[in-house]
Scaffold this motif. Sequence first.
Motif, PDB file in Angstrom:
ATOM      1  N   ASN A  70     -10.851  -1.902  -0.907  1.00 62.12           N
ATOM      2  CA  ASN A  70     -10.639  -2.985   0.053  1.00 62.12           C
ATOM      3  C   ASN A  70     -11.456  -4.224  -0.305  1.00 62.12           C
ATOM      4  O   ASN A  70     -11.019  -5.361  -0.087  1.00 62.12           O
ATOM      5  N   ILE A  71     -12.642  -4.010  -0.857  1.00 60.11           N
ATOM      6  CA  ILE A  71     -13.472  -5.138  -1.284  1.00 60.11           C
ATOM      7  C   ILE A  71     -12.900  -5.779  -2.549  1.00 60.11           C
ATOM      8  O   ILE A  71     -12.846  -7.007  -2.677  1.00 60.11           O
ATOM      9  N   ALA A  72     -12.451  -4.935  -3.478  1.00 57.18           N
ATOM     10  CA  ALA A  72     -11.943  -5.444  -4.751  1.00 57.18           C
ATOM     11  C   ALA A  72     -10.601  -6.142  -4.608  1.00 57.18           C
ATOM     12  O   ALA A  72     -10.298  -7.084  -5.346  1.00 57.18           O
ATOM     13  N   TYR A  73      -9.780  -5.682  -3.652  1.00 57.27           N
ATOM     14  CA  TYR A  73      -8.434  -6.243  -3.471  1.00 57.27           C
ATOM     15  C   TYR A  73      -8.232  -6.622  -2.001  1.00 57.27           C
ATOM     16  O   TYR A  73      -7.449  -5.989  -1.286  1.00 57.27           O
ATOM     17  N   PRO A  74      -8.911  -7.657  -1.530  1.00 54.03           N
ATOM     18  CA  PRO A  74      -8.883  -7.986  -0.103  1.00 54.03           C
ATOM     19  C   PRO A  74      -7.540  -8.494   0.399  1.00 54.03           C
ATOM     20  O   PRO A  74      -7.303  -8.497   1.613  1.00 54.03           O
ATOM     21  N   ASP A  75      -6.644  -8.927  -0.491  1.00 55.58           N
ATOM     22  CA  ASP A  75      -5.383  -9.518  -0.052  1.00 55.58           C
ATOM     23  C   ASP A  75      -4.229  -8.524   0.008  1.00 55.58           C
ATOM     24  O   ASP A  75      -3.086  -8.906   0.274  1.00 55.58           O
ATOM     25  N   THR A  76      -4.506  -7.251  -0.229  1.00 52.52           N
ATOM     26  CA  THR A  76      -3.438  -6.254  -0.232  1.00 52.52           C
ATOM     27  C   THR A  76      -2.988  -5.947   1.195  1.00 52.52           C
ATOM     28  O   THR A  76      -3.810  -5.663   2.064  1.00 52.52           O
ATOM     29  N   ALA A  77      -1.688  -5.976   1.425  1.00 52.69           N
ATOM     30  CA  ALA A  77      -1.143  -5.621   2.733  1.00 52.69           C
ATOM     31  C   ALA A  77      -1.233  -4.113   2.928  1.00 52.69           C
ATOM     32  O   ALA A  77      -1.009  -3.348   1.978  1.00 52.69           O
TER      33      ALA A  77
END
Length: 226
Positions: A126-133
């Motif tokens: 979640n930190i590495a890919y904050p824009d993932t739906a």
Amino acid sequence: MTTKLPTAVRGRALQIAHHEMGHYVVARALGFETGGVTLTVTKDFRHQGGASITLVRPISSLEAMKEHLEARIMVLLAGAMAQTLPSKPSAAKRVDKPKATTILKGEQGAEQDYAKIRELQYLLRNIAYPDTAPTSGERIAAELKAMTDRLWDRTQEIIEDQAQTVAELAGALVDGMVIVEQWGRAADTYEVVLTGPMLERLRAVQVIPSLPVWTDSCSGVVQRCK
């Protein structure tokens, strides 16, 4: 002492000792403060073990948070990996990946490690890919797998490099086991406690190297080790 342990009990004790010392060695190598290690094994192979690791670390940036999570996941993975190292001195010290996976996902005590790993993996992702739906199921699964593979490979590299140290410390742990006297029934439990200061005096502990989470060819959650 260990001469009184039945052969089968000693074998089981060595497996669990490798597990706990895997946690301990990787934690020290990655900069965590460590304490004591305990081990209890009964004649019918029930067991309980623990390696004391201090999780308090200064985290002053998002990058430091990522590295902390990566290191913590690696420490949790290390126990099951170390448990699969062959006990024979002449054998190649290689991690048995299928067996380690089974230990993590099985019911041998390591399932708590696995539950923690899963939660930390999602937090790190979640930190590495904050824009993932949240609905991007396939993408999330792929990102988690890639992340897990990288962390696994790096942990395996450290465990195999430090296999002799893990084995030496596991042997020292089992060699300290004594049977526990129990009032009113036959004694069936062997146990040992190696405190932090006791471990610090061991040469094998003193030579554990300080290692980075990633080598030069691995730079965190967004790059695969080459």
